[in-house]
Motif scaffolding. Structure first.
Motif, short mmCIF file in Angstrom:
data_model
loop_
_atom_site.label_atom_id
_atom_site.label_comp_id
_atom_site.label_asym_id
_atom_site.label_seq_id
_atom_site.Cartn_x
_atom_site.Cartn_y
_atom_site.Cartn_z
N PHE A 44 44.79 36.64 59.64
CA PHE A 44 43.54 37.38 59.38
C PHE A 44 43.85 38.50 58.37
N GLY A 45 43.13 38.52 57.29
CA GLY A 45 43.36 39.58 56.31
C GLY A 45 42.07 39.94 55.59
N ILE A 46 41.99 41.19 55.13
CA ILE A 46 40.81 41.66 54.39
C ILE A 46 41.32 42.47 53.19
N ALA A 47 40.74 42.24 52.01
CA ALA A 47 41.16 43.01 50.83
C ALA A 47 39.93 43.40 50.00
N ILE A 48 40.03 44.55 49.36
CA ILE A 48 38.96 45.00 48.46
C ILE A 48 39.60 45.42 47.15
N CYS A 49 38.99 45.01 46.03
CA CYS A 49 39.45 45.46 44.72
C CYS A 49 38.35 46.33 44.12
N LEU A 50 38.66 47.61 43.97
CA LEU A 50 37.68 48.56 43.41
C LEU A 50 37.63 48.44 41.90
N GLN A 51 36.57 48.98 41.31
CA GLN A 51 36.42 48.92 39.85
C GLN A 51 37.58 49.63 39.15
N SER A 52 38.19 50.59 39.84
CA SER A 52 39.32 51.32 39.26
C SER A 52 40.58 50.46 39.20
N GLY A 53 40.56 49.31 39.87
CA GLY A 53 41.75 48.47 39.93
C GLY A 53 42.56 48.74 41.20
N LYS A 54 42.15 49.74 41.97
CA LYS A 54 42.85 50.03 43.23
C LYS A 54 42.54 48.92 44.24
N ILE A 55 43.61 48.49 44.96
CA ILE A 55 43.44 47.43 45.96
C ILE A 55 43.61 48.04 47.35
N LEU A 56 42.64 47.79 48.22
CA LEU A 56 42.75 48.22 49.62
C LEU A 56 42.96 46.96 50.45
N LYS A 57 43.86 47.02 51.43
CA LYS A 57 44.07 45.79 52.22
C LYS A 57 44.49 46.08 53.64
N VAL A 58 44.25 45.09 54.48
CA VAL A 58 44.68 45.17 55.88
C VAL A 58 44.95 43.74 56.37
N GLY A 59 46.02 43.57 57.17
CA GLY A 59 46.33 42.26 57.74
C GLY A 59 47.07 41.35 56.78
N ASP A 60 46.83 40.03 56.96
CA ASP A 60 47.62 39.01 56.25
C ASP A 60 47.07 38.75 54.84
N THR A 61 47.16 39.74 53.99
CA THR A 61 46.55 39.60 52.66
C THR A 61 47.51 38.98 51.64
#
Ligand code: GLN
Length: 321
Positions: A44-61
């Motif tokens: 289970f994993g969740i990731a977000i890519c912001l417009q700034s290029g910053k990546i936020l993630k949690v779990g099996d990304t």
């Protein structure tokens, strides 16, 4: 109204979503493709890519899983680039089917009007359109290079998945020949199907999917590499296709509940596009009856609702550091 959201709040809400749903054991891995049945169900994993290029993630990304139907999105972008928006709608269409992803009935119902590159029939037709015609080696290179540019890193072919799917894709073979019957496939049917099966067998991570979604949300500019991957005019075209059919026969319910255009695959991946704000992805193998990841849906809905995000609201969120 302005909805100000800090990056740390987004990360917190992603972690809360992860904790809330990580032990949920509803749904089941896809079993009609033997390889997928054997992927560990608790990933289970969740990731977000912001417009700034910053990546936020949690779990099996960083787990590499089968991209499956999410691959329909990059190849639709590729044919938009190669043919333009007008030709794509003429040759395939951009319509919702309201039916399962592998529906033969949908082809019969719409034989005068092809549906969309985001269900199996349209996706096989999209593979047939990839240029240069008749050369599967170069077509394959075009498909994988496009995915590499959208994600900022290369996908890998999962050979075992490709073999497993090629040996069992009888329904898709029927679809390809039916398309031929209606003159809706534009290269050899079986080699077009082979390209489709291979693209579905590409391995990808949730982080890569988030970047691909982020590139669409950022009007075709990859937020991480800063490179222009496709003309901004195609961002709204592909996002409208994702919005109208991304969850197949459950698309309306999904949009109503999540407020986010998103596309699923039977490998358990989901990619969501929030235009101008972020790309989001979630991955968990067990699926519901329509072939959509149960936990990925729960997690994305939780994040959207908790942060009061919804593309149909008129308050644009402003993300602050
Ligand atoms: N390769 C799968 C198929 O064609 C993809 C289906 C999906 O992810 N919904 O059946």
């Amino acid at each position: 109204m302005e909805n100000k959201i800090s990056v740390s709040l987004i990360q917190e809400v992603m972690e809360e979503a992860y904790e809330t749903f990580k032990n949920n054991n509803e749904g089941a891995n896809a079993n009609y493709i033997p390889f997928l049945a054997n992927v560990p169900s608790d990933l289970f994993g969740i990731a977000i890519c912001l417009q700034s290029g910053k990546i936020l993630k949690v779990g099996d990304t960083s787990f590499v899983f089968g991209i499956e139907s999410v691959s329909k999105v990059p190849t639709a972008i590729l044919i938009l680039k190669q043919y333009g928006a007008e030709k794509v709608v003429q040759m395939i269409g951009a319509d919702a089917t309201g039916l399962p992803f592998n529906s033969i009935f949908a082809i019969l119902l719409e034989n005068d009007h092809p549906s969309t590159p985001l269900v199996n029939a349209g996706a096989i037709a999209a593979c047939s359109m990839v240029l240069p015609a008749g050369d599967n080696k170069q077509k394959w290179d075009a498909i994988t290079e496009n995915i590499e540019q959208l994600c900022g890193s290369a996908p890998v072919l999962l050979e075992e998945l490709y073999k497993s799917e090629s040996e069992t894709n009888f329904n898709n073979r029927a679809i390809s020949w039916l398309l031929k019957n209606y003159n809706r496939i534009y290269d050899d049917p079986m080699s077009s199907l082979d390209l489709y099966t291979r693209q579905c067998s590409l391995g990808i991570t949730a982080e890569q999917l988030a970047i691909m979604s982020g590139t669409i949300a950022n009007d075709g500019i990859n937020p991480v590499t800063g490179k222009i991957i496709f003309d901004s005019a195609y961002a709204s075209k592909i996002t409208s296709m994702i919005a109208s059919v991304g969850f197949y026969q459950h698309t309306g319910d999904w949009l109503y509940e999540s407020g986010l255009p998103a596309k699923t695959g039977v490998g358990g991946g989901v990619m969501g596009v929030y235009p101008g704000i972020f790309g989001i992805s979630a991955f968990a193998p067990p699926l519901d009856s329509a072939g959509n990841s149960v936990k990925a849906q729960l997690a994305i809905k939780f994040i959207m609702n908790k942060l009061k995000l919804n593309i149909f609201n008129n308050d644009r969120p402003v993300i602050t550091e």
